[in-house]
Motif scaffolding. Structure first.
Motif, PDB file in Angstrom:
ATOM      1  N   ALA A  15       0.873  -1.238   0.303  1.00  0.00           N
ATOM      2  CA  ALA A  15      -0.343   0.276   0.136  1.00  0.00           C
ATOM      3  C   ALA A  15       0.975   1.547  -0.046  1.00  0.00           C
ATOM      4  N   PRO A  16       0.819   2.268  -0.516  1.00  0.00           N
ATOM      5  CA  PRO A  16       0.889   3.539  -1.083  1.00  0.00           C
ATOM      6  C   PRO A  16       0.322   4.511   0.137  1.00  0.00           C
ATOM      7  N   VAL A  17      -0.489   4.475   0.589  1.00  0.00           N
ATOM      8  CA  VAL A  17      -1.214   5.240   1.411  1.00  0.00           C
ATOM      9  C   VAL A  17      -1.504   4.842   2.665  1.00  0.00           C
ATOM     10  N   VAL A  18      -1.861   5.208   4.252  1.00  0.00           N
ATOM     11  CA  VAL A  18      -1.847   4.498   5.124  1.00  0.00           C
ATOM     12  C   VAL A  18      -2.668   5.569   6.156  1.00  0.00           C
ATOM     13  N   LEU A  19      -4.265   5.114   6.631  1.00  0.00           N
ATOM     14  CA  LEU A  19      -4.409   5.245   7.522  1.00  0.00           C
ATOM     15  C   LEU A  19      -4.339   4.741   9.014  1.00  0.00           C
ATOM     16  N   PHE A  20      -3.343   6.077   9.784  1.00  0.00           N
ATOM     17  CA  PHE A  20      -2.705   5.397  10.893  1.00  0.00           C
ATOM     18  C   PHE A  20      -3.941   6.248  12.752  1.00  0.00           C
ATOM     19  N   VAL A  21      -4.571   4.791  12.817  1.00  0.00           N
ATOM     20  CA  VAL A  21      -5.465   5.464  13.704  1.00  0.00           C
ATOM     21  C   VAL A  21      -5.106   4.850  15.171  1.00  0.00           C
ATOM     22  N   VAL A  22      -5.089   5.985  16.277  1.00  0.00           N
ATOM     23  CA  VAL A  22      -4.689   6.136  17.595  1.00  0.00           C
ATOM     24  C   VAL A  22      -6.051   6.489  18.245  1.00  0.00           C
ATOM     25  N   ALA A  23      -6.450   5.717  19.345  1.00  0.00           N
ATOM     26  CA  ALA A  23      -7.479   6.166  19.795  1.00  0.00           C
ATOM     27  C   ALA A  23      -7.706   6.947  20.667  1.00  0.00           C
ATOM     28  N   ALA A  24      -8.521   7.773  20.542  1.00  0.00           N
ATOM     29  CA  ALA A  24      -8.141   9.331  21.636  1.00  0.00           C
ATOM     30  C   ALA A  24      -8.117   9.313  22.833  1.00  0.00           C
ATOM     31  N   ASP A  25      -9.090   8.177  23.692  1.00  0.00           N
ATOM     32  CA  ASP A  25      -8.588   7.223  24.655  1.00  0.00           C
ATOM     33  C   ASP A  25      -7.949   7.176  25.528  1.00  0.00           C
ATOM     34  N   GLU A  26      -7.452   6.276  24.757  1.00  0.00           N
ATOM     35  CA  GLU A  26      -6.244   5.143  25.641  1.00  0.00           C
ATOM     36  C   GLU A  26      -4.947   5.859  24.814  1.00  0.00           C
ATOM     37  N   GLY A  27      -4.677   6.253  23.981  1.00  0.00           N
ATOM     38  CA  GLY A  27      -3.439   6.890  23.131  1.00  0.00           C
ATOM     39  C   GLY A  27      -2.221   5.657  22.521  1.00  0.00           C
ATOM     40  N   TRP A  28      -1.371   6.126  22.455  1.00  0.00           N
ATOM     41  CA  TRP A  28       0.205   5.582  22.072  1.00  0.00           C
ATOM     42  C   TRP A  28      -0.170   4.012  23.129  1.00  0.00           C
ATOM     43  N   ARG A  29      -0.295   3.252  21.726  1.00  0.00           N
ATOM     44  CA  ARG A  29       0.028   1.551  22.998  1.00  0.00           C
ATOM     45  C   ARG A  29       1.435   0.639  22.121  1.00  0.00           C
ATOM     46  N   ALA A  30       1.499  -0.196  22.923  1.00  0.00           N
ATOM     47  CA  ALA A  30       2.732  -1.365  22.372  1.00  0.00           C
ATOM     48  C   ALA A  30       2.864  -1.441  19.969  1.00  0.00           C
ATOM     49  N   GLN A  31       1.360  -1.985  19.771  1.00  0.00           N
ATOM     50  CA  GLN A  31       1.624  -2.180  19.230  1.00  0.00           C
ATOM     51  C   GLN A  31       1.227  -0.822  17.972  1.00  0.00           C
ATOM     52  N   SER A  32       1.023   0.834  18.813  1.00  0.00           N
ATOM     53  CA  SER A  32       1.172   1.307  17.732  1.00  0.00           C
ATOM     54  C   SER A  32       2.592   1.669  17.727  1.00  0.00           C
ATOM     55  N   GLY A  33       3.439   1.231  18.308  1.00  0.00           N
ATOM     56  CA  GLY A  33       4.853   1.463  17.531  1.00  0.00           C
ATOM     57  C   GLY A  33       5.197   0.610  17.173  1.00  0.00           C
ATOM     58  N   ASP A  34       4.941  -0.933  16.619  1.00  0.00           N
ATOM     59  CA  ASP A  34       5.290  -1.996  16.082  1.00  0.00           C
ATOM     60  C   ASP A  34       4.690  -1.585  14.376  1.00  0.00           C
ATOM     61  N   HIS A  35       3.310  -0.624  14.379  1.00  0.00           N
ATOM     62  CA  HIS A  35       3.071  -0.423  12.823  1.00  0.00           C
ATOM     63  C   HIS A  35       3.511   1.097  12.010  1.00  0.00           C
ATOM     64  N   ARG A  36       3.813   1.877  13.105  1.00  0.00           N
ATOM     65  CA  ARG A  36       4.535   2.437  13.205  1.00  0.00           C
ATOM     66  C   ARG A  36       6.201   2.273  13.120  1.00  0.00           C
ATOM     67  N   ASP A  37       6.536   1.506  13.305  1.00  0.00           N
ATOM     68  CA  ASP A  37       8.049   0.956  12.330  1.00  0.00           C
ATOM     69  C   ASP A  37       8.399   0.261  11.328  1.00  0.00           C
ATOM     70  N   ALA A  38       6.487   0.232  11.156  1.00  0.00           N
ATOM     71  CA  ALA A  38       6.763  -1.362   9.979  1.00  0.00           C
ATOM     72  C   ALA A  38       6.039   0.227   8.428  1.00  0.00           C
ATOM     73  N   VAL A  39       5.397   1.152   9.229  1.00  0.00           N
ATOM     74  CA  VAL A  39       5.515   1.909   8.219  1.00  0.00           C
ATOM     75  C   VAL A  39       7.277   2.993   7.732  1.00  0.00           C
ATOM     76  N   GLU A  40       7.411   2.839   8.634  1.00  0.00           N
ATOM     77  CA  GLU A  40       8.892   3.470   8.288  1.00  0.00           C
ATOM     78  C   GLU A  40       9.266   2.699   7.661  1.00  0.00           C
ATOM     79  N   ALA A  41      10.024   1.789   7.746  1.00  0.00           N
ATOM     80  CA  ALA A  41      10.902   0.606   7.150  1.00  0.00           C
ATOM     81  C   ALA A  41      10.349   0.699   5.934  1.00  0.00           C
ATOM     82  N   LEU A  42       8.825   0.609   6.000  1.00  0.00           N
ATOM     83  CA  LEU A  42       8.079   0.443   4.497  1.00  0.00           C
ATOM     84  C   LEU A  42       8.168   1.288   3.777  1.00  0.00           C
ATOM     85  N   GLY A  43       8.411   2.143   4.350  1.00  0.00           N
ATOM     86  CA  GLY A  43       9.298   4.190   3.245  1.00  0.00           C
ATOM     87  C   GLY A  43       7.650   4.966   3.973  1.00  0.00           C
ATOM     88  N   ILE A  44       6.556   4.150   4.136  1.00  0.00           N
ATOM     89  CA  ILE A  44       5.150   4.466   3.524  1.00  0.00           C
ATOM     90  C   ILE A  44       4.974   6.677   3.861  1.00  0.00           C
TER      91      ILE A  44
END
Length: 620
Positions: free
Chosen positions: A76-105
């Motif tokens: 995928a060339p574009v991402v919809l990065f979702v973070v819950a406003a009530d919970e905030g950043w969580r563990a898999q948020s970081g994993d998905h961020r790292d994946a987005v960074e690694a894939l150059g999106i």
């Protein structure tokens, strides 16, 4: 059409947002709907306010399904990065961020979901946290929208923001070679095998033949043994030709699918069980599958600190690999099975035990082998000095390479790159000028050595010259010419010494003077021996056109046949052998092979045992 993948921690509302935006259920499995947990990839689509079509690939957020997430995010060339406003950043948020960074999106929208469950001050706090976490990625400046998939708040703003982001995306080339990473394969009653995937570039039409590269299941499971790795990298993945019976996008039949789009292809002649996620459908003959690649680190820890054995995710494929560090920023990967890769491909290195490790970018899909001590260190230095793909450097490394091979390696781009400075084109080959100069110098030296060893030799045979340089026949004329040499009678020799006979030169010149005075008084064997002219010297003189050798050891000047014809043409026709001998002032030993030579030239014709006639005057 545009394709957008979701990303974010489990239970942060990714599927809910997709469902609210499209009115479609992205969770395909009953277990997903029963558990309220996305396990596998989901798909839905809609039309944005501008009229743009957008398809969503909904990925699971749970850490147990990280592999499925990478399969959805990879193409995928574009991402919809979702973070819950009530919970905030969580563990898999970081994993998905790292994946987005690694894939150059670097294109997408940040969505603070579940806004109905968070007070305003909490939303502001989470947004600041998200901005901090994404600061080192391509999404650092992505627009952010606060929305709720449950109440519908903010969805209009999300649609318009996503519309703006997609409107800025460049249109991929429709003429590019096709590589469709398969994410699903199934059977439709009455239609047969159907596969789906994201088409990032190129186009596919009904009736097209494609090559299926697999197997898609290879590389699943850990750990592995040494025999799992194809170390020689010489055999590409076996391809199977399939034909597209029909195709759909967003549930509509299409004659042609263009990028970027979600497509479903109905394939002829292959069961669905033979196609798996991670297989690739590619343009026939346009890709080189490889199990050996050199990469550059784009994210994560230094590559000399990662485990030796990792999983590699690229496209929808997941394969095992061994990592050989080439410094901190570069490494060589030996993949468990060949994949159709190209320079610039982004991949994720993953340790199944600890999660994501690093992101890499493919630099070379046909790297040089390490055969001698120090090769790895030299390669590391070369990669460090050349951070980007350089076509001229790739040609220089090989010396000469077919243009078609460069295209298969993905080095020519779309539209194809013109030959860079320092590269010349010869009959479909791209040749490094410096390498060509080196080959020419080596060839000139070899020819000079051959002549010094045997001055009477015709030169260096073309076969020996070709073997010396290891070059194809098509390139030899260029190298020969650049060396100032010529090819003559299957031999390569110096242009300047074509008629120079070295040690035999004086004797041949003496013989030439004698024959010039008496053209048909061929020397006897004893005379030739006295001059030091043996078979080798006479052969060399004949080869360069200094002497003419006839049957019976008769040696004359090359001009003798024409001179003889002037005399024979003046005789009464037909003429006898005896008349010819007398007219030419020679002997029977000479005249008989001379007349037979004239017969061979069809200047005379033999009528019977004792008579001939002139057929053609060579002066005419």
């Amino acid at each position: 059409m545009h394709v957008v993948a979701t990303a974010g921690h489990v239970d942060h509302g990714k599927s809910t947002l997709v469902r609210a935006l499209t009115g479609m259920e992205p969770d395909r499995w009953e277990e997903e709907r029963r558990r309220g947990l996305t396990i596998d990839l989901g798909f839905a689509w809609t039309t944005l306010p501008s009229g743009r079509d957008v398809a969503f690939v909904d990925v699971p957020g749970h850490e147990r399904f990280l592999g499925n997430m990478l399969a959805g995010l990879g193409p995928a060339p574009v991402v919809l990065f979702v973070v819950a406003a009530d919970e905030g950043w969580r563990a898999q948020s970081g994993d998905h961020r790292d994946a987005v960074e690694a894939l150059g999106i670097d294109a997408g929208v940040v969505v603070l979901s579940r806004a109905d469950l968070a007070p305003v001050e909490r939303v502001a706090e989470v947004l600041a946290q998200v901005r901090e976490e994404l600061a080192g990625t391509g999404l650092r400046d992505a627009p952010a929208v606060v929305a709720s998939g449950t109440t519908g708040a903010g969805l209009d703003a999300l649609r318009s923001t996503l519309d703006e982001v997609l409107g800025r995306q460049p249109a991929p080339p429709e003429s590019a070679r096709v590589r469709l990473w398969v994410d699903r394969a199934f059977t439709v009653t009455g239609a047969g095998t159907v596969v789906t995937g994201t088409l990032p570039a190129g186009s596919i039409a009904s009736g097209d033949a494609l090559e299926l590269l697999g197997p898609g299941s290879a590389g699943a499971g850990f750990p592995w043994s040494r025999r799992d790795i194809d170390h020689d990298n010489l055999t590409p993945a076996a391809g199977r030709t399939v034909v597209v019976r029909g195709l759909q996008s967003e549930g509509r039949a299409l004659p042609v699918a263009r990028p970027v789009s979600r497509v479903a292809l109905n394939l002829r002649g292959i069961p669905a069980a033979d196609v798996r996620r991670g297989d690739a459908l590619v343009s026939p003959g346009a890709w080189r599958s490889t199990s050996l690649v050199d990469i550059r680190r784009v994210s994560g820890p230094p590559l000399d600190t990662v485990p030796e054995r990792l999983g590699v995710h690229v496209g929808t494929a997941a394969v095992r690999a061994r990592v050989r560090p080439l410094g901190v920023d570069h490494a060589r990967l030996t993949l468990a099975r060949p994949l159709p890769l190209t320079p610039g491909d982004r991949l994720v290195l993953r340790d199944p035990g600890s999660g994501l490790v690093a992101g890499g970018q493919v630099l070379d899909v046909e790297p040089p082998a390490f055969r001698r001590r120090g090769d790895a260190a030299r390669r590391a230095s070369a990669l460090q000095a050349r951070p980007d793909v350089d076509v001229a450097a790739e040609v220089a490394r090989r010396g000469a390479v077919r243009r078609e091979h460069l295209a298969r390696l993905g080095l020519l781009g779309s539209p194809p790159t013109e030959p860079p400075e320092g590269v010349r084109v010869v009959d479909g080959w791209w040749v490094d000028r410096a390498a060509c100069a080196t080959w020419s110098a080596r060839l000139a030296h070899a020819v000079a050595e051959a002549r010094a060893h045997d001055p009477l030799a015709p030169g260096l045979s073309t076969g020996a010259a070709r073997d010396l340089l290891g070059l194809p026949d098509a390139l030899m004329p260029v190298v020969v010419a650049e060396a100032g040499l010529v090819t003559d009678g299957g031999y390569v020799r110096g242009a300047a010494h074509g008629t120079d006979l070295g040690p035999a030169e004086a004797a041949v010149a003496d013989l030439e003077r004698r024959l010039a005075e008496h053209p048909f008084r061929a020397p006897e064997a004893i005379d030739l021996a006295a001059l030091g002219l043996g078979p080798k010297e006479l052969a060399a003189a004949a080869r360069v056109g200094r002497l003419l050798r006839l049957d019976g050891g008769v040696v004359l000047l090359p001009s003798a046949p024409a001179l003889a014809m002037r005399t024979l043409a003046g005789l009464d026709q037909p003429f006898t052998t005896s008349a010819a001998r007398q007219a030419l002032d020679t002997t029977r030993r000479v005249v008989i092979p001379l007349l037979e030579h004239l017969d061979t030239l069809r200047w005379t014709r033999r009528l019977d045992a004792g008579h001939r006639e002139v057929v053609r005057d060579p002066a005419q």
